[in-house]
Design an enzyme around this catalytic site. Structure first.
Site, PDB file in Angstrom:
ATOM      1  N   LYS A   1       3.543   1.599   1.085  1.00  0.00           N
ATOM      2  CA  LYS A   1       2.568   0.513   1.076  1.00  0.00           C
ATOM      3  C   LYS A   1       3.046  -0.735   1.817  1.00  0.00           C
ATOM      4  O   LYS A   1       4.170  -1.179   1.634  1.00  0.00           O
ATOM      5  CB  LYS A   1       2.228   0.125  -0.368  1.00  0.00           C
ATOM      6  CG  LYS A   1       1.481   1.203  -1.139  1.00  0.00           C
ATOM      7  CD  LYS A   1       1.103   0.693  -2.525  1.00  0.00           C
ATOM      8  CE  LYS A   1       0.258   1.713  -3.268  1.00  0.00           C
ATOM      9  NZ  LYS A   1      -0.136   1.214  -4.601  1.00  0.00           N
TER      10      LYS A   1
ATOM     11  N   GLY B   1      16.477  -3.528  -5.110  1.00  0.00           N
ATOM     12  CA  GLY B   1      15.666  -4.739  -5.164  1.00  0.00           C
ATOM     13  C   GLY B   1      16.348  -5.936  -4.545  1.00  0.00           C
ATOM     14  O   GLY B   1      15.720  -6.745  -3.847  1.00  0.00           O
TER      15      GLY B   1
END
Length: 398
Positions: free
Chosen positions: A198, A374
């Site tokens: 995405k 992350g």
């Protein structure tokens, strides 16, 4: 980046006899019986611990494991399997200490593992009372956990505020040096590969890199959205039509700088998303309405490989196709091989990227493999990570 480094303190003889608190990242995968299935993070933490022991420190190590409920211990939350593996790697017993916040008994030349730090009430929200108690346990705090550097928690930020000395361990220092080399002081051309399903999850990264890089290579579902922005058909492929305008803005920003977002000229398609689905190579202009794009085509892969071999610096986050299915792995394998053969300094991060590196056996040819998912992404976004921020503040005060 101006930070204190634990290795420097050791070299200066400032660690002997001191109580050293190391925040490591020992969050390893386990099976249903609690057996550790992959111990890379534990092995990566050993140099810092050994360095502290060799320097004559009394050593405390802690880490989180999983997502426990604060104040509610369950056996599966325990670092006991990690303590056993650390004992094997260090060749000495590493006792596991529970309920350690109010005091720890450890002598110079000894090491103890402090039970899962996320069990402590106030850890996640970085409560000051907890941070001050933990800081009182040590003379030197060492952050060696890049994987949690993007979180301002008790053992990643709070303790660094109040410990007498706060510094970076060898793993964290290496991450800082590699990221600085890749992003702050890169050899040009700087190429970034950003791939994933995405655009929305990586839009801020794409926007940030559009100001820095010479080539922004997109892959996976992200590439499909960029193909839409370029007016190409994508059939029933995964994409985000509502972000086409954002993709176009990134392309225009790059173009205005004389930089480039190479859009695939050929792709590998299938009618279904399956490992045994027949794969067909098509020109990007010829994708049918019922086609799924599952990889970049060989022509596109060859062009990108040539660019990567001519790069000065490469940042890699994400495979460019469904590399888990062999019929759709050629693009990612070609990219991986090009990075391995390129004289450029390369840094790679993210779980899928690491899986691709392992699959194609190029670990030794990548300049630096980041240990944080992350945290790595947030650095690419241009963010100052909380752990870096507090260590910089403490270095100024030192």
């Amino acid at each position: 980046m101006n930070i204190l480094r634990f290795s420097d303190l050791c070299a200066q003889g400032k660690v002997r006899g001191q109580r050293v608190f190391i925040r490591a990242d020992l969050n390893v995968p386990q099976d249903d019986t609690g057996r550790i299935t992959e111990d890379t993070r534990i092995r990566a933490s050993v140099p810092c611990i050994q360095q502290a022991l060799d320097a004559g420190a009394a050593v405390m190590v802690t880490s989180h494991l999983g997502r426990p409920t604060e104040g509610a211990f369950k056996p599966e939350d325990s670092l006991a399997p990690v303590a056993a593996r650390l004992s094997e790697l260090l060749g000495r017993e590493v006792p596991l200490v529970s309920d350690w916040v109010d005091g720890v008994q450890v002598q110079p030349g000894q090491v103890v593992l402090l039970e899962n730090c996320r069990l402590n009430v106030g850890e996640k929200k970085n409560k000051e009372a907890l941070a001050r108690k933990m800081a009182a346990l040590c003379d030197i705090f060492v952050n060696d956990a890049f994987g949690t550097a993007h979180r301002a928690e008790g053992t990643t930020y709070g303790i660094a505020q109040f410990a007498p000395i706060a510094c970076a361990g060898p793993l964290l220092s290496a991450e800082i040096d590699a990221l600085t080399k890749a992003l702050a002081q890169p050899q040009r051309p700087l190429a970034a590969i950003v791939a994933g399903s995405k655009v929305s999850t990586k839009l801020t990264i794409l926007q940030s890199l559009a100001d820095k890089v010479d080539q922004l290579i997109v892959g996976g579902g992200i590439a499909n959205t960029f193909m839409l922005a370029a007016g190409l058909p994508i059939g029933k492929s995964l994409a985000e039509p509502d972000l086409v305008e954002q993709a176009r803005i990134v392309m225009e920003a790059m173009k205005a700088r004389g930089a480039d977002v190479p859009v695939p000229t050929d792709v590998v398609v299938a009618k279904t998303f399956a490992a045994d689905a027949p794969a067909t190579v098509k020109a990007a202009t010829d994708v049918a309405e019922d086609d799924l794009i599952l990889d970049i085509g060989p022509e596109t892969a060859a062009k990108l490989a040539a660019q990567l071999k001519a790069a000065g610096t490469i940042v890699w986050n994400g495979p460019v196709g469904v590399f888990e299915f062999d019929a759709f792995a050629n693009g990612t394998q070609t990219i991986a091989q090009a990075i391995a053969e390129s004289p450029a300094f390369s840094i790679a991060g993210g779980g899928d990227t690491l899986a691709a590196i392992a699959k194609y056996g190029i670990e030794q040819q990548v300049g630096y493999i980041s240990t944080g998912g992350g945290a790595f992404l947030e650095v690419l976004e241009g963010k100052l990570l909380p752990a870096f921020d507090i260590l910089q503040q403490r270095a100024v005060q030192a």
